[in-house]
Design a protein around this motif. Structure first.
Motif, short mmCIF file in Angstrom:
data_model
loop_
_atom_site.label_atom_id
_atom_site.label_comp_id
_atom_site.label_asym_id
_atom_site.label_seq_id
_atom_site.Cartn_x
_atom_site.Cartn_y
_atom_site.Cartn_z
N ARG A 1 0.84 -1.20 0.00
CA ARG A 1 0.00 0.00 0.00
C ARG A 1 0.88 1.25 0.00
O ARG A 1 1.97 1.27 0.54
N GLU B 1 -0.61 11.54 7.65
CA GLU B 1 -1.96 12.11 7.79
C GLU B 1 -2.03 12.89 9.10
O GLU B 1 -1.75 12.34 10.17
N VAL C 1 -6.10 5.20 12.95
CA VAL C 1 -7.40 5.07 12.28
C VAL C 1 -7.47 3.80 11.45
O VAL C 1 -8.46 3.07 11.48
N ASP C 2 -6.46 3.54 10.70
CA ASP C 2 -6.45 2.39 9.79
C ASP C 2 -5.75 1.22 10.47
O ASP C 2 -4.62 0.88 10.16
N ALA D 1 -4.37 -2.30 11.64
CA ALA D 1 -4.02 -3.55 10.98
C ALA D 1 -3.26 -4.42 11.98
O ALA D 1 -2.61 -3.92 12.90
N TYR E 1 3.28 1.39 13.20
CA TYR E 1 2.80 2.74 12.92
C TYR E 1 3.77 3.75 13.54
O TYR E 1 4.44 3.46 14.54
#
Length: 428
Positions: free
Chosen positions: A299, A304, A316-317, A319, A324
């Protein structure tokens, strides 16, 4: 016959649709790789240009002398003509220019050291030069080095060149003040050369995992409490004043516990339980908020800007088996010591002003129990999902923070809360 034909037709169309979807996903992945590679090439050129200008300014400062004028010159940007020349250079040409600058700076460092040695031993400059080690600077090669390797090498070169300038400024200042030139620091143990261990985020001295640790103490051996990583520390409800801000002092909130709630976020990057938080990705080498990277499952990842109005920070996303990063800056109206109270699910690290100050506890944490962190309502209300703490020194003005979070399975979060005064209570 019609029914059989319909079934066969549906299966055929379904297979064709699946093939088209697979091809589309593969093409999208390839396109992401091309975009990420294109950005990496442009970012490398920009980084080489910045490094070339910074080393050129340091070299000019060393040639000019020292003191405030030299420091100002070293910190200044390139002239318009220099910027124009930089645009016309290829990465290989800029790397060659950087390597030449590094050699010149090393020669200037050696000459300054020889000057100091000549005065100390009352010998000629030529004799002193023979006794002064000539170190071999690192060399850059964009064709054989990865962007991460280039970034790390450039960071080392720039820091060491800055150290050489600082040493020269200190030497001349002591001479101007009439201070005696001492032999200490003249030998091989001086750390202003162009070789040696990395001093970047990945090269930090290992810290104790979890616990409470005062990093403002020179011994680094006080306020340790192994139990703090196992149980959430108590917070005095009578003095509790929770708040959220990225400013400390007159421009901040009136609070005893300040939740850092605004971050630039990027992820997920690939990881697994065998390596957990260990793998390094580009944000650990250089913070570029315009960067584009390839992440988990090929990806395309971008930074952000995210405001987390609810405590704690939850990417937020989300996984599984992923890493992160979060980057932010806090402003302090003066120099001050604060406690950073930190927690994460699963593993976390934290850098303050490019220095590693936190590596999380690897054992059982309170939120690993049934119900997870969401069941700890009292701790959430008190901004207290804390597994350990660090007392650190904030400089006046801008202070940078970078956190790294590894998630294995299920829930994840990161918590950073600032307190001051007597640990763990106090007001900011």
């Amino acid at each position: 016959m019609d029914r059989k034909y319909l079934v066969v037709s549906l299966l055929g169309h379904g297979a064709a649709a699946w093939v088209l979807w697979s091809v589309g996903q593969h093409a999208a992945g390839n396109q992401n790789e091309v975009r990420a590679a294109d950005y990496a090439e442009r970012a490398t050129s920009a980084a080489l240009g910045r490094e070339m200008n910074e080393l050129a300014n340091i070299k000019a400062a060393l040639e000019q002398g020292s003191g405030k004028d030299a420091a100002r010159l070293a910190a200044s940007g390139p002239a318009a003509a220099s910027r124009e020349q930089q645009v016309r250079k290829t990465p290989e040409q800029m790397a060659a220019a950087i390597n030449e600058l590094a050699q010149s700076i090393e020669q200037l460092r050696r000459e300054a050291k020889a000057e100091q040695l000549a005065k100390l031993l009352k010998i000629s400059r030529e004799e002193a030069l023979k006794k002064t080690e000539q170190r071999k600077p690192r060399t850059l090669d964009p064709k054989t080095m990865t962007p991460a390797e280039l970034s790390l090498a450039m960071g080392q070169m720039q820091r060491q060149a800055s150290q050489a300038l600082a040493a020269r400024q200190d030497q001349l200042q002591r001479q101007a003040d009439g201070a005696m030139v001492k032999g200490q620091g003249i030998g091989d143990g001086e750390s202003t050369g162009f070789t040696g261990a990395a001093v970047g985020r990945s090269g930090a001295t290992p810290l104790p995992l979890g616990s409470a640790l005062d990093l403002t103490d020179a011994t680094g051996a006080v306020h340790r409490d192994s139990s703090a990583a196992i149980a959430v520390p108590a917070v005095n409800s009578l003095t509790l004043r929770p708040g959220a801000s990225r400013a400390i002092g007159s421009d901040g909130v009136y609070a005893s516990r300040v939740y850092i709630d605004t971050w630039y976020m990027i992820g997920p990057f690939p990881a697994d339980d065998s390596t957990r938080v260990a793998p390094e990705f580009p944000p650990e080498q250089q913070i570029d908020l315009d960067a584009v990277y390839l992440g988990k499952d090929r990806r395309l990842l971008k930074w952000e800007y995210t405001h987390f109005d609810r405590y704690p920070v939850v990417p937020v996303d989300g996984a599984q088996y992923a890493i992160y990063y979060g980057y932010t800056e806090i402003a302090s109206d003066r120099e001050r010591d604060v406690w950073l109270e930190i927690g994460g699910d699963d593993d976390s690290r934290l850098w303050l002003n490019d220095k590693l100050v936190w590596a999380s506890f690897e054992g059982m944490k309170p939120w690993y129990q049934d119900g997870g962190y969401r069941s700890l309502r009292k701790e959430i209300d008190a901004l207290n999902l804390t597994e350990g703490s660090r007392k650190v020194h904030l400089k006046k003005g801008r202070n940078t923070l970078l956190f790294k979070l590894y998630n294995g399975q299920a829930e994840m979060f990161f918590s950073l809360v600032l307190t001051s005064g007597q640990h763990p209570a106090g007001s900011l």
